[in-house]
Design a protein around this motif. Structure first.
Motif, short mmCIF file in Angstrom:
data_model
loop_
_atom_site.label_atom_id
_atom_site.label_comp_id
_atom_site.label_asym_id
_atom_site.label_seq_id
_atom_site.Cartn_x
_atom_site.Cartn_y
_atom_site.Cartn_z
N ALA A 1 -15.11 -3.23 -4.81
CA ALA A 1 -14.03 -2.42 -5.37
C ALA A 1 -12.83 -2.37 -4.43
CB ALA A 1 -14.53 -1.00 -5.65
N GLU A 2 -13.07 -2.25 -3.13
CA GLU A 2 -11.96 -2.19 -2.18
C GLU A 2 -11.19 -3.49 -2.15
OE1 GLU A 2 -11.25 -1.42 2.62
OE2 GLU A 2 -13.18 -0.93 1.69
N ALA A 3 -11.91 -4.63 -2.18
CA ALA A 3 -11.25 -5.93 -2.19
C ALA A 3 -10.42 -6.11 -3.45
CB ALA A 3 -12.28 -7.05 -2.08
N ALA A 4 -10.96 -5.71 -4.60
CA ALA A 4 -10.22 -5.85 -5.86
C ALA A 4 -8.94 -5.03 -5.82
CB ALA A 4 -11.10 -5.41 -7.03
N ALA A 5 -9.02 -3.80 -5.34
CA ALA A 5 -7.84 -2.95 -5.29
C ALA A 5 -6.77 -3.53 -4.36
CB ALA A 5 -8.23 -1.55 -4.82
N ARG A 6 -7.21 -4.06 -3.22
CA ARG A 6 -6.23 -4.62 -2.30
C ARG A 6 -5.58 -5.87 -2.87
NH1 ARG A 6 -6.69 -7.00 3.83
NH2 ARG A 6 -4.46 -6.77 4.30
N MET A 7 -6.37 -6.72 -3.52
CA MET A 7 -5.80 -7.94 -4.09
C MET A 7 -4.86 -7.63 -5.24
SD MET A 7 -8.86 -10.77 -3.67
CE MET A 7 -10.17 -9.80 -4.43
N ARG A 8 -5.15 -6.59 -6.02
CA ARG A 8 -4.23 -6.18 -7.09
C ARG A 8 -2.89 -5.74 -6.48
NH1 ARG A 8 -6.86 -6.03 -11.86
NH2 ARG A 8 -9.11 -5.63 -11.78
N SER A 9 -2.96 -5.06 -5.35
CA SER A 9 -1.73 -4.64 -4.68
C SER A 9 -0.99 -5.84 -4.10
CB SER A 9 -2.07 -3.64 -3.57
OG SER A 9 -0.93 -3.35 -2.80
N GLN B 1 2.71 -3.15 -3.56
CA GLN B 1 3.32 -1.87 -3.90
C GLN B 1 2.26 -0.81 -4.11
OE1 GLN B 1 7.09 -1.97 -6.41
NE2 GLN B 1 6.07 -3.84 -7.14
N GLY B 2 2.14 0.13 -3.16
CA GLY B 2 1.25 1.26 -3.37
C GLY B 2 1.83 2.20 -4.40
N ALA B 3 3.15 2.35 -4.39
CA ALA B 3 3.91 3.07 -5.40
C ALA B 3 5.17 2.25 -5.64
CB ALA B 3 4.25 4.48 -4.93
N ARG B 4 5.84 2.51 -6.74
CA ARG B 4 7.02 1.72 -7.10
C ARG B 4 8.02 1.69 -5.94
NH1 ARG B 4 8.66 -2.10 -10.69
NH2 ARG B 4 10.70 -1.74 -11.61
N TYR B 5 8.36 0.50 -5.49
CA TYR B 5 9.31 0.26 -4.41
C TYR B 5 8.84 0.78 -3.05
CZ TYR B 5 12.41 -1.03 -8.22
OH TYR B 5 12.95 -1.60 -9.33
N VAL B 6 7.53 1.06 -2.94
CA VAL B 6 6.94 1.41 -1.66
C VAL B 6 5.91 0.33 -1.34
CG1 VAL B 6 5.62 3.10 -0.33
CG2 VAL B 6 7.30 3.87 -2.04
N HIS B 7 6.14 -0.43 -0.28
CA HIS B 7 5.33 -1.62 0.01
C HIS B 7 4.49 -1.37 1.26
CE1 HIS B 7 7.83 -3.65 -3.00
NE2 HIS B 7 8.81 -2.95 -2.46
N ASP B 8 3.19 -1.39 1.08
CA ASP B 8 2.27 -0.98 2.13
C ASP B 8 2.05 -2.04 3.22
OD1 ASP B 8 1.83 1.47 0.82
OD2 ASP B 8 0.36 0.53 -0.50
#
Length: 371
Positions: A207-215, A221-228
């Motif tokens: 699950a963690e890998a999937a979430a990171r790859m989606r980002s 973008q963790g939030a719109r126009y905010v790049h982690d």
């Protein structure tokens, strides 16, 4: 080419479109009406359905198989100072992903019969810098994932499957892509499951890998126009999600047809002085690759008779100019060299008619004086 000789294409993508056109058109129009061109509901629906098909928890749609491999490397924590085992006989994108993250490709020879990674050679080349192994399910045939898993567990390695040519292939009843940390797919148009352009996907149960790859695929973008973190524009297009979703419904039937074509080739080419691919359970026959020292002459003979063929792959990785820095001799990886010098891919696609298979085999038999 004589006018009375049939033209046999290597593949026929228009045939696939004709199969899905009526059902797909309304969804394509809806994509334009809603302007859901980048990611969107069609991509999300395809991700869910492909995950169910593979038997994995998550699928992340991206813009190419190369991008899929790259993101899998990042998510697995592979980086500078690390090394990754992979076969010398594969498409260069397998090595690109390793280089993109600053790691070192460790090339391995392949098995004489299958053309798949030779784990005995991988064992000899494995040193403390090696952090991952990338088996390639080449030509639609699955690597022995039990052996890969045992090898990786013994050495503490991450397993990332390159399944670019193996949509639907199985190892011991489980579809490839879900046997390791991540499985990477290409949907280049000519693949068993092909998009209307470029597309790819990563399968994972993490699950963690999937979430990171989606980002990462969407500029991190963790939030719109905010790049982690450093991100990428690797998004799958909505139209590709539509096309892939409709083709996925036919994939098993199309793979079964490929298997029947392979059976006809086996029967009609029997007794000739060329090496035919072995038949194993779970093979989905992305390509039907024969081998002969007379490869170039046979290719020219077939071309003169209106039969298209392919070369996959005539230059092994250690002979690629871009990888000269790895320091391998031209004659190293002797089995990979033989595959590269002798391989010839015959026409193979699910829309291929029996009469076309017969035309190919008659031409091949004619080359050997056995028409």
């Amino acid at each position: 080419m004589s006018e009375n000789r049939p033209h046999v294409p290597f593949m026929d993508l228009a045939w696939q479109w004709r199969v899905i056109a009526e059902a797909a058109r309304p969804d394509i129009e809806r994509t334009f009406e809603t302007s859901a061109f980048c990611l969107g509901p069609a991509v999300e629906a395809f991700e869910r359905r492909f995950a169910d098909y593979l038997g994995v928890a998550y699928v992340v749609g991206v813009n190419s198989g190369t991008s899929a491999l790259h993101l899998a490397m990042i998510a697995a924590g592979i980086g500078p100072g690390d090394a990754v085992l992979l076969p010398a006989h594969t498409f260069v994108a397998t090595a690109w992903a390793v280089l993109y993250v600053g790691a070192r490709p460790v090339l391995c020879d392949v098995d004489e019969d299958s053309g798949l990674i030779d784990l005995a050679d991988a064992e000899r080349r494995c040193d403390p810098t090696v952090k991952a192994i990338m088996p390639v399910h080449l030509y639609g045939r699955a690597v022995d994932m039990d052996a890969v898993g045992a090898f990786a567990a013994r050495r503490g390695l991450v397993v990332i499957e390159d399944a670019a040519q193996a949509q639907g292939a199985e190892w011991r009843g489980r579809r490839v892509g879900g046997h390791g940390y991540a499985g990477c797919f290409s949907f280049y148009p000519g693949k068993n499951l092909g998009a209307a352009g470029e597309a790819g996907a990563i399968a994972t149960n993490d699950a963690e890998a999937a979430a990171r790859m989606r980002s990462l695929r969407n500029h991190a973008q963790g939030a719109r126009y905010v790049h982690d973190e450093l991100g990428f524009n690797y998004r799958m297009e909505g139209l590709q999600g539509v096309v892939l979703g409709h083709k996925l419904r036919h994939l098993d039937d199309w793979n079964a047809r490929r298997g029947r074509i392979a059976g006809l080739y086996d029967e009609m080419l029997a007794g000739l002085p060329l090496v035919r691919p072995g038949r194993v359970p779970g093979h989905v026959w992305h390509l039907y690759v024969v081998r002969t020292p007379e490869r170039d002459a046979l290719k020219a003979w077939l071309h003169e008779r209106g039969i298209e063929t392919g070369l996959h792959y005539p230059v092994p990785l250690h002979r690629q100019p871009c990888l000269a820095g790895l320091g391998h001799g031209a004659d190293e990886f002797a089995v990979s060299v033989r595959w590269a010098e002798q391989c010839l891919s015959l026409p193979m696609h699910p829309g291929m008619a029996d009469v076309q298979v017969q035309a190919v085999t008659e031409a091949v038999r004619g080359f050997y004086g056995r028409g």
